[in-house]
Design an enzyme around this catalytic site. Structure first.
Site, PDB file in Angstrom:
ATOM      1  N   ASP A 236       0.822  -1.213   0.000  1.00  0.00           N
ATOM      2  CA  ASP A 236       0.000   0.000   0.000  1.00  0.00           C
ATOM      3  C   ASP A 236       0.853   1.260   0.000  1.00  0.00           C
ATOM      4  O   ASP A 236       0.542   2.247  -0.690  1.00  0.00           O
ATOM      5  CB  ASP A 236      -0.922   0.015   1.223  1.00  0.00           C
ATOM      6  CG  ASP A 236      -2.107  -0.928   1.098  1.00  0.00           C
ATOM      7  OD1 ASP A 236      -2.382  -1.401  -0.026  1.00  0.00           O
ATOM      8  OD2 ASP A 236      -2.759  -1.191   2.122  1.00  0.00           O
ATOM      9  N   HIS A 259      -2.705   4.169   5.150  1.00  0.00           N
ATOM     10  CA  HIS A 259      -2.926   5.121   4.071  1.00  0.00           C
ATOM     11  C   HIS A 259      -2.824   6.573   4.524  1.00  0.00           C
ATOM     12  O   HIS A 259      -2.216   7.400   3.839  1.00  0.00           O
ATOM     13  CB  HIS A 259      -4.294   4.882   3.428  1.00  0.00           C
ATOM     14  CG  HIS A 259      -4.375   3.621   2.631  1.00  0.00           C
ATOM     15  ND1 HIS A 259      -3.546   3.380   1.542  1.00  0.00           N
ATOM     16  CD2 HIS A 259      -5.173   2.535   2.757  1.00  0.00           C
ATOM     17  CE1 HIS A 259      -3.840   2.184   1.040  1.00  0.00           C
ATOM     18  NE2 HIS A 259      -4.825   1.661   1.750  1.00  0.00           N
TER      19      HIS A 259
END
Length: 279
Positions: A236, A259
């Site tokens: 990610d 994130h």
């Protein structure tokens, strides 16, 4: 990229079916998503950190009110396999999740082939250390050749899980791409139920087929790679870094990152032109 490819599948949050067609683009084009809307219009949404919008458990960009989300696995695959310029057309607001890993994207990119373009690739080279943190979460990048990431994560019933290495095309496909999105089984099922009851697009496509679901100290069906959760956090991170618009060279230390912290680092770095140079 030499040839276009098309992939379809169910999305993680909406649970709806989406089709993505990824095509080569001219040098200097960058990564651009093109949403095909129900009224027949199309809107281009560049993969640009300035267009990033906070969304639960995913990365997203929005332009002219049009959202494209869960882009991180495709972005990571394009970045790690050194594909700089593509147009990704999508008929929904969310990319397919497939099995929760980046392997399906890598396989499609490899099959499409890679072509060299006339303009040289410019990279972001660190001049000094940049760091962001939030409680026990910390993300730091310092000058270094290539891209090297060290990740640390501690999970109840699993203890500490770590991974460290240089991000190369071959290493990414072998060691990072197979790692799936993960979460606690009971929390994921509760989240899916909540989204269904509230009529919101949240985890409607989550299942053991689309994520590595954890039950105490085990992964349903077993881990695909050792320390799979921390490797997926690195996956990610690579995808989120790609929103900078150019490959980044440096040494990254990631402690419990996600994130929000990834995007905070990109924003902190790109907003401080004294911390890097484009070469």
């Amino acid at each position: 990229m030499s040839h276009p490819f098309e992939r379809s599948g169910r999305s993680l949050h909406s649970g709806r079916h989406a089709t993505v067609r990824v095509s080569p683009a001219p040098a200097g084009h960058g990564i651009v998503f093109r949403r095909r809307l129900k009224d027949g219009r199309t809107v281009d949404v560049p993969a640009d950190w300035r267009l990033r919008e906070s969304q639960p458990l995913s990365s997203a960009v929005r332009q002219e009110g049009v959202l494209v989300r869960t882009i991180e696995h495709l972005m990571a695959s394009l970045s790690a396999l050194r594909i700089d310029n593509v147009l990704a057309e999508i008929d929904a607001d969310e990319l397919p999740i497939f099995d929760g890993s980046a392997t399906p994207w890598c396989e499609a990119i490899r099959a499409a082939g890679r072509s060299e373009q006339t303009l040289p690739c410019r990279v972001i080279r660190l001049l000094r250390t940049v760091a962001v943190e939030n409680g026990r979460r910390r993300l730091q990048i310092e000058p270094g050749d290539g891209l090297h990431i060290s990740g640390h994560l501690a999970l109840a019933h699993f203890g500490s899980v770590d991974w460290s290495g240089a991000i190369t095309p071959e290493g990414f496909e072998r060691e990072i791409a197979p790692a799936r999105s993960f979460g606690r089984y009971l929390r994921a099922m509760a989240g899916r139920a909540y989204g269904f009851v509230r009529g919101t697009d949240f985890l409607q496509g989550v299942s053991p087929r689309s994520a590595a679901l954890l039950v105490r100290g085990h992964v349903l069906g077993g881990m695909r790679v050792p320390d799979e959760p921390v490797r997926h956090r690195i996956l990610d991170l690579i995808g989120d870094l790609a929103l900078a618009g150019h490959p980044i060279e440096g040494r990254i230390s990631a402690f419990h990152t996600g994130h929000e912290l990834n995007h905070a680092l990109v924003a902190a770095l790109m907003s401080d032109s004294s911390a890097w140079e484009l070469v």
